[in-house]
Design an enzyme around this catalytic site. Sequence first.
Site, PDB file in Angstrom:
ATOM      1  N   LYS A 135      41.547  53.011   3.403  1.00  0.00           N
ATOM      2  CA  LYS A 135      40.475  54.317   3.894  1.00  0.00           C
ATOM      3  C   LYS A 135      41.297  55.236   4.639  1.00  0.00           C
ATOM      4  O   LYS A 135      41.905  54.645   5.532  1.00  0.00           O
ATOM      5  CB  LYS A 135      39.175  54.020   4.624  1.00  0.00           C
ATOM      6  CG  LYS A 135      38.273  55.117   4.445  1.00  0.00           C
ATOM      7  CD  LYS A 135      36.891  54.739   5.274  1.00  0.00           C
ATOM      8  CE  LYS A 135      35.909  55.888   5.205  1.00  0.00           C
ATOM      9  NZ  LYS A 135      34.714  55.310   6.042  1.00  0.00           N
ATOM     10  N   SER A 195      30.385  56.979   3.189  1.00  0.00           N
ATOM     11  CA  SER A 195      31.832  57.860   3.076  1.00  0.00           C
ATOM     12  C   SER A 195      33.055  57.006   2.513  1.00  0.00           C
ATOM     13  O   SER A 195      33.942  57.649   2.056  1.00  0.00           O
ATOM     14  CB  SER A 195      32.151  58.159   4.489  1.00  0.00           C
ATOM     15  OG  SER A 195      32.679  57.184   5.245  1.00  0.00           O
ATOM     16  N   SER A 242      28.560  53.672   5.920  1.00  0.00           N
ATOM     17  CA  SER A 242      29.639  54.009   5.057  1.00  0.00           C
ATOM     18  C   SER A 242      30.438  52.897   4.371  1.00  0.00           C
ATOM     19  O   SER A 242      31.170  53.375   3.512  1.00  0.00           O
ATOM     20  CB  SER A 242      30.448  55.000   5.954  1.00  0.00           C
ATOM     21  OG  SER A 242      29.964  56.252   6.268  1.00  0.00           O
TER      22      SER A 242
END
Lengths: 493, 95, 487
Positions: A78, A161, A185
């Site tokens: 990420k 997210s 997330s």
Amino acid sequence: MSSLLELTLAQALDGLKTKKFTATELTNDYIKATEKCRGLNAYIVETPELALKQAKESDARYANGTARPLDGMPLGIKDLFCTDNVQTTAGSNILRGFKPQYESTVTSQLFRDGAVMLGKLNLDEFAMGSANITSAYGNVINPWSGADPVNAARKLVPGGSSGGSAAAVSARCAIAATGTDTGGSIRQPAAFSGITGIKPTYGRCSRWGIVAYASSLDQAGPMTRDVRDAAIMLRSMAGYDAKDSTSVNRPVPNYLDAIEGGIAGLRIGIPKEYRVDGMPAEIETLWQQGIKMLQDAGAEIVDISLPHTKYALATYYIVATAECSSNLARYDGVRFGEREIGKNLNEMYENTRAKGFGAEVRRRIMLGTYVLSAGYYDAYYLKGQKVRNCIARDFGQAFKQCDAILTPTAPSDAFAIGEKQDDPVKMWLNDVFTVPVNLAGLPAMSLPVGLSANKLPLGLQIIGRPFDESTVLGIGAALEAAAGFKHVPPFHA
Amino acid sequence: MTIDKNTVARIANLARIRLTEEEQNTMAKEFQGILSWVDQLQEVNTDNIPPLTSVVEITLPLREDKVTDGGYADDILANAPKQAAGFFVVPKVVE
Amino acid sequence: MNTNKNLIKGETGDWEIVIGMEVHAQVLSESKLFSGAATAFGAEPNAQVSFVDAAMPGMLPVINKKCVEQAVRTGFGINAKINLHSVFDRKNYFYADLPSGYQISQFKDPIVGEGKIELDMPDGTTRTIGITRLHLEQDAGKSLHDQNPAESYIDLNRSGVALMEIVSEPDLRSAEEAGLYLKKLRTILRYLGTCDGNMDEGSMRADVNVSVRKPGGPLGTRCEIKNVNSMRFVMQAVEYEARRQVEIIEGGGVIKQETRLFDNAKGETRSMRSKEEAHDYRYFPDPDLLPLILDEAWVANIKATLPELPDDRKHRYIKDFGLSAYDAGVLVAEKDTAVYFEKAAKGREGKLAANWVMGELFGALNKENKGISESPVSAEALGGLLDLILNNTISGRTAKEVFEEMYASGKAAAAIVEEKGLQQVSDVGALEKAIDEILAQNPDKVADYRGGKDKLFGFFVGQVMKNTGGKANPSLVNDLLKKKLAG
């Protein structure tokens, strides 16, 4: 075997150990997969040269018998994790071109254990979002888009997210990925994309080198094909770090032991407050199926109450925005990132931050600034911290009656890009089931259990006691075995 | 409570984010909605509840006083939008 | 009382100055408060900066144990309450040399609570000044404005260095008291070894809050004068600012609460434009840190191992050496001086040692702008000189001459006395002989003296000393002369 991409991380490790293929072969296949999946916009940066170099080193270690726990595993990272000399943007324009001169603790532990990095994965800007539509690097497309022929043209969100992470693992352009979870997330995109994701206990994984959103809530965790892979990844990601004052010095167990153990006799709490207004019947049905599966596996079902659940979202949006308003003050165009010139220093700040931050980030910074400002601190921030305590105490009470809690992960299946965008609060409601866990700092996992009427994956969430990831993973393994979710998204590498 | 454009402008100034008039108006309206939603927290009786600032049940760890870091000005300046002679450079600051 | 003499005379009568101080003292430590970068003064720009100090994304603070210990030690030095539970907060504001956009400080729950320190006034009285609190916080970096007309340069070497902010009550009433307060605080910090007190290197800076009021009236609006970096400037700034405020009020104006800057060159304060806007620091507990919990035994151990503090030492000097409070205060003001004095005084006469240290030694050192650690005459050597005075080998007057020689050559007192034959004559027979000669040579003066011209006594003493080359024991000469002249 049809494709190396079908292998779970555990299977791929096995294949490398038994020399069925090499790390370089596996990595090459994944590099091709990332190219094939570019339409999903899951990666912001691909790092194939680095990946091949790391794979070669892995092969050398397999050859001389010094292979490590994750040797040769091609991961997506990420883009909130700072990676040494590899652009790290947090999905924001304000960090365009930023190359950290340091490596986050979590990624350095993954590399220490032999992992290979395929690239940096897209996300909501500064991890603020539930649909991966706030990234400055474009929306991520859920590979499940088009699963239902009736709505073939609907472009679905992967959740957020960690939307790039969820899409990449789901579409098989990463064998596993790292995520971070501040209010859901990891878990919500895992549910939307039909994969497994665990948010560990706050303090379990070091936050050092992860771009901060809300410091008291942020926690890194793995996003994987299945529970076993999550257990393997978590073992490498977790651990005490003296560079993070909130990191807890406790030994990291071998989580694989936990998933073999079965769940007979465990008490599973079912919180009545998680039946929220307007929740689709299919979510309730899935939940009931999950309860039945755990019961059949030998668990005892206990009704529990988490009375302050309905206040969790509002509390979250006070606490998280207050912290983010301060955490994001460092993006000022002075030492790194994009600078927008101005006549004087203040104008430079205002121009840089107006241009560099997207609408959702600006909204949250503004809200956080407001709740901390003179005259409003007590009514909002302090009140929020007190209600947060009520929420944490609810869980403390509940865990006197049960060993873990089962809930839905999200109140719906994946929605389409453009939906729920008229009102920020409507979008925030996606996190209604995941947010309380972050406020209380607990470990929780989402895994796919069934499909919706739209033929989209639905997930259930297992919440555990602090530092009891083992029980969460154990229950997850039992639920996974019972659910037998084998569906594959319509688009994958 | 009503949130007007001036409040938004004040907050934007504190947060150092330039907003256009139109953005200020839009945000004032949004804030109005968000804050009335947040106001539900006033229902909760928190009279004897201390604020929770951290969920971690450990005390603040203390490190030994040793020089273990620094000494890499080049790395510190590596991403600077503007630098000169080893310094970060910004528009003139008036005291 | 001393308050009276501190009043400012205005057109409308007397005004009282009310002063409170916030002193920022850099904690003596090797590394920074929340990072492992070095704190040493004078490094190349940005050389002593870690990623944490530069507030790079994802960086986290970890607190330095030594800095905590130093704050506790200082707390004991100012007779204050140590808070076993304290909290670090973020103070949010934007500034070019504040990389994270917030300063980690302590707002609601400081590590040290209320305390007090005593000031020794030159008139011999003592003033007790209340301390509100002491807290730990980070220093900011440094902006250089003179390198380029359009730009400022930022050096983060100081960014993150630990500071103690010591806040006083508004108990000070004059520029002199403000200066003495700062000096006393510096003495305490140096004794404790918690701050080097070097104001010219910025290790100690004061923010001075000044207001004026009619004596006994309600407090006036205060102005804060930022970052005053010497004792002299603090006094000048208070003096100037108080007069400025009186003039404004008496001219029908009102004082605007504001932050002002002291212009060292002009000796004036002026409004700081950059600090004009209303502040809203939005303090909240730093979520990257946890509450600081001190172990009671650890704190007790710090207390048990404190060095002797200046006030304790002062009281000991008064009691053991019979010194006046003022003299004792002067001697303990610098630890080096106190150590020197004690060595010189040990086993001798304290009062005599004090006079020599504060008189001849300070005089000689001041002439050359030297500190006591640079003195060419060691404490032991001065002790040797005092011994010669005390056992009547030399007179006080001769001793001054010997001291000058010691200071210039570094030789021991005894060697100089021996070499130059300066031993004083205490042989009664020899002195009587000398006196008889003088009296015989001046019969008319003897007659005048005996006729009532007492002042001539000095003349006889002078003549005897002259005849003996200045070596005669003066008190013996006095005694013998009195007898002979009387008789």
